[in-house]
Design a protein around this motif. Sequence first.
Motif, PDB file in Angstrom:
ATOM      1  N   ASN A   1       1.577  -4.474   3.568  1.00  0.00           N
ATOM      2  CA  ASN A   1       2.124  -3.164   3.918  1.00  0.00           C
ATOM      3  C   ASN A   1       1.978  -2.137   2.801  1.00  0.00           C
ATOM      4  OD1 ASN A   1       3.509  -1.662   6.001  1.00  0.00           O
ATOM      5  ND2 ASN A   1       5.291  -1.626   4.630  1.00  0.00           N
TER       6      ASN A   1
ATOM      7  N   GLN B   1      -0.411  -0.212   0.211  1.00  0.00           N
ATOM      8  CA  GLN B   1      -1.790   0.143  -0.154  1.00  0.00           C
ATOM      9  C   GLN B   1      -2.078  -0.175  -1.614  1.00  0.00           C
ATOM     10  OE1 GLN B   1      -4.212   1.910   1.740  1.00  0.00           O
ATOM     11  NE2 GLN B   1      -2.932   1.892   3.595  1.00  0.00           N
TER      12      GLN B   1
ATOM     13  N   TYR C   1      -4.132  -3.696   6.776  1.00  0.00           N
ATOM     14  CA  TYR C   1      -2.842  -3.135   6.398  1.00  0.00           C
ATOM     15  C   TYR C   1      -1.934  -3.025   7.613  1.00  0.00           C
ATOM     16  CZ  TYR C   1      -4.224  -1.945   1.652  1.00  0.00           C
ATOM     17  OH  TYR C   1      -4.615  -2.029   0.333  1.00  0.00           O
TER      18      TYR C   1
END
Length: 369
Positions: free
Chosen positions: A130, A132, A145
């Motif tokens: 979750n 980046q 993601y």
Amino acid sequence: EKGGWSSFMAKEVAEEPEAVANTMRGRVQDGQIVIPELDGMDELFAGVSRIVIVAAGTAAYAGLVGKYAIEQWTRIPVEVELAHEFRYRDPIVGPDTLVISISQSGETMDTLMAVKEAARLGAKTLSICNTQGATIPRESDAIVYTHAGPEVAVASTKAFVAQITALYLFALHVARIRGTLSPETQAEQIAELSALPAKIQWVLDNEQERIEQFAHWMADTRSVLFLGRHVGYPIALEGALKLKELSYIHAEGFAAGELKHGPIALIEPGQPVFVIVPSPSDSPVLHSKVVSNIQEIRARGARVIAIAETGDAAVLPHADEVLRVPLAAPLFAPILAVVPLHIFAMGLANAKGLDVDQPRNLAKSVTVE
Ligand code: F6R
């Protein structure tokens, strides 16, 4: 910022519909799953003979839910292993194994070390993450993601539903590559997935207040048990984990079929037991099994709180309390059934005056082994 919410957790539970919708956004086009991050990897997914999912805590429970869908849709055998166990037992993985890690933070040391070990052994690694640019995705061959948005409260809630969503998108993507689902079945599953945000919202709109009220009544409870079968089993584990970490109440989740092999000895008059009830229309066999489990524990005095589909009238005579969720196909039901359990754990901790965002002894991201 938590805006008008009483806690980050309250805000993040309210964002569960969005977390699912945002994780799907752009990844369903013209009725097809499109995951641009996985471009060029079709050959890899066509060739893997085994999948091992590594994660910790709630993320591992998302993995357990994912196992049912990946196996059903792709026919690739899936194992789910706690990352810290995987790493230290000389695991059998190699170039034909895909190791999928699941982590909200992307920084969990146990999970990171498992991914490194998998890579060292020659496995391909895919990160469901979750955050980046976090360490685990950077160390992985591929990344999907989740787009749950930042999760601040220590207890993972919206990330959990997003993780299951990402696993399902991945499973449908691989099923298309391997030709293991007919286009009709594929389309049905995509429709089920797309319908989830509105159904989660229904639970929040129609049941949240009642569940919070109910949690208040239960504030003095010493122990709570959770039972589920099939995909309801990992949800029982998740319900128990959330309750213990937020409200410091003893809680345990069991596979309902395991009851008679030991846990039923725990049942004494007044013992609260949450039971995740499968749909009577979509899973009639499992439904009747779970209803007989309920009868067994009730005969011994358990106080049964059923999480059941809105149309399930058959469960009513057997439960002391029914928390409602909309109908969904069996593999999708856990994403709905978990919502009342998140609300309940939060409500009970609030009723006890505890800090739901920052439970004692816990950190949001566990960067030590
Ligand atoms: C429970 C919880 C933890 C995390 C686990 C993994 O509510 O939040 O069990 O799920 O520590 O964390 P991530 O997903 O960041 O690897």
